[in-house]
Design a protein around this motif. Sequence first.
Motif, mmCIF file in Angstrom:
data_model
loop_
_atom_site.group_PDB
_atom_site.id
_atom_site.type_symbol
_atom_site.label_atom_id
_atom_site.label_comp_id
_atom_site.label_asym_id
_atom_site.label_seq_id
_atom_site.Cartn_x
_atom_site.Cartn_y
_atom_site.Cartn_z
ATOM 1 N N GLU A 80 0.823 -1.302 -0.085
ATOM 2 C CA GLU A 80 -0.024 0.106 -0.011
ATOM 3 C C GLU A 80 0.863 1.329 0.191
ATOM 4 O O GLU A 80 0.737 2.167 -0.887
ATOM 5 C CB GLU A 80 -0.934 0.171 1.199
ATOM 6 C CG GLU A 80 -2.037 0.746 1.412
ATOM 7 C CD GLU A 80 -2.931 0.833 2.290
ATOM 8 O OE1 GLU A 80 -3.541 1.885 2.661
ATOM 9 O OE2 GLU A 80 -2.976 -0.288 2.999
ATOM 10 N N LYS A 81 1.993 1.228 0.873
ATOM 11 C CA LYS A 81 2.801 2.531 0.861
ATOM 12 C C LYS A 81 3.623 2.588 -0.320
ATOM 13 O O LYS A 81 3.925 3.942 -1.012
ATOM 14 C CB LYS A 81 3.871 2.082 2.093
ATOM 15 C CG LYS A 81 4.804 3.494 2.190
ATOM 16 C CD LYS A 81 5.697 3.107 3.438
ATOM 17 C CE LYS A 81 6.739 4.255 3.587
ATOM 18 N NZ LYS A 81 7.267 4.780 2.695
ATOM 19 N N LEU A 90 -2.159 7.544 -7.319
ATOM 20 C CA LEU A 90 -3.248 6.406 -6.892
ATOM 21 C C LEU A 90 -3.192 6.751 -5.142
ATOM 22 O O LEU A 90 -2.046 6.738 -4.648
ATOM 23 C CB LEU A 90 -2.849 5.358 -7.554
ATOM 24 C CG LEU A 90 -2.908 5.083 -8.946
ATOM 25 C CD1 LEU A 90 -2.538 3.708 -9.461
ATOM 26 C CD2 LEU A 90 -4.196 5.498 -9.685
ATOM 27 N N ASN A 91 -4.549 6.319 -4.851
ATOM 28 C CA ASN A 91 -4.657 6.132 -3.385
ATOM 29 C C ASN A 91 -5.176 5.008 -2.967
ATOM 30 O O ASN A 91 -6.313 4.883 -2.957
ATOM 31 C CB ASN A 91 -5.483 7.547 -2.827
ATOM 32 C CG ASN A 91 -5.323 7.411 -1.338
ATOM 33 O OD1 ASN A 91 -4.543 7.246 -0.876
ATOM 34 N ND2 ASN A 91 -6.595 8.423 -1.040
ATOM 35 N N PRO A 92 -4.348 4.085 -2.753
ATOM 36 C CA PRO A 92 -4.891 2.483 -2.326
ATOM 37 C C PRO A 92 -5.753 2.644 -1.138
ATOM 38 O O PRO A 92 -5.339 3.568 -0.069
ATOM 39 C CB PRO A 92 -3.687 1.793 -2.239
ATOM 40 C CG PRO A 92 -2.397 2.575 -2.061
ATOM 41 C CD PRO A 92 -3.059 3.983 -2.539
ATOM 42 N N ILE A 99 -6.056 -5.000 -1.152
ATOM 43 C CA ILE A 99 -5.908 -3.873 -1.265
ATOM 44 C C ILE A 99 -6.694 -3.082 -2.388
ATOM 45 O O ILE A 99 -6.392 -3.649 -3.754
ATOM 46 C CB ILE A 99 -4.504 -3.257 -1.421
ATOM 47 C CG1 ILE A 99 -3.591 -3.729 -0.382
ATOM 48 C CG2 ILE A 99 -4.227 -1.591 -1.607
ATOM 49 C CD1 ILE A 99 -2.149 -3.681 -0.373
ATOM 50 N N ARG A 100 -7.657 -2.304 -2.427
ATOM 51 C CA ARG A 100 -8.305 -1.606 -3.540
ATOM 52 C C ARG A 100 -7.729 -0.324 -4.169
ATOM 53 O O ARG A 100 -7.413 0.394 -3.301
ATOM 54 C CB ARG A 100 -9.838 -1.346 -3.158
ATOM 55 C CG ARG A 100 -10.672 -2.551 -2.965
ATOM 56 C CD ARG A 100 -11.905 -2.178 -2.685
ATOM 57 N NE ARG A 100 -12.730 -1.662 -3.395
ATOM 58 C CZ ARG A 100 -13.523 -2.057 -4.292
ATOM 59 N NH1 ARG A 100 -13.565 -3.377 -4.734
ATOM 60 N NH2 ARG A 100 -14.353 -1.356 -5.371
ATOM 61 N N VAL A 101 -7.539 -0.411 -5.289
ATOM 62 C CA VAL A 101 -6.655 0.935 -5.718
ATOM 63 C C VAL A 101 -7.533 1.458 -7.014
ATOM 64 O O VAL A 101 -7.793 1.151 -8.028
ATOM 65 C CB VAL A 101 -5.271 0.368 -6.454
ATOM 66 C CG1 VAL A 101 -4.485 1.813 -7.127
ATOM 67 C CG2 VAL A 101 -4.379 -0.251 -5.654
#
Length: 186
Positions: A80-81, A90-92, A99-101
């Motif tokens: 995620e990081k 993008l903001n996961p 993890i949704r992106v």
Amino acid sequence: MSTADIKKSAQDKMGKSLETLRANLAKVRTGRAHVGMLDSVMVDYYGNPTPINQVANLTLVDARTIGVTPFEKKMGAVIEKAIRDSDLGLNPASQGDTIRVPTPPLNEERRKEMVKLCKGEGEDSKVAVRNIRRDANEAMKKLVKDKAISEDDERRGVDEVQKLTDKFIADIDKIVAEKEKEVLTV
């Protein structure tokens, strides 16, 4: 080395330039999500930078969302990081093990920036093709200097390489135009 060898070598190198252009344009984001967008993201996997597709399963949840499922549960926060720190904008968000992106929709200004990026990639490819042409022409001049071929053969070879260059530059223009159309389509 003959003019045919030089021409064949130039054609192979120009073909590779075209493939590189296609690969670079595939990374340019349109309005839709695709797992290839995350190919450039490197994850810190036990101290080694590793491509994201080697530490997680990438899937399309819907047209605008990529699902990232880590192979190891503890890698979720690291992945995620890495996505957040990449320059993709993008903001996961974590959702259980996945993890949704979400990919934000492109506004008009961003689309124009993407078109400029596509044109820049196309121009870089054209420069590469022209450099290959220059190298091929210099190789033919060297053959004339070494008296391996006649000046007529050199002139014919230079003309053939020029035709090859024109063909590849037309192909580059076509590929860039298709990508621009894809980017500008809402």
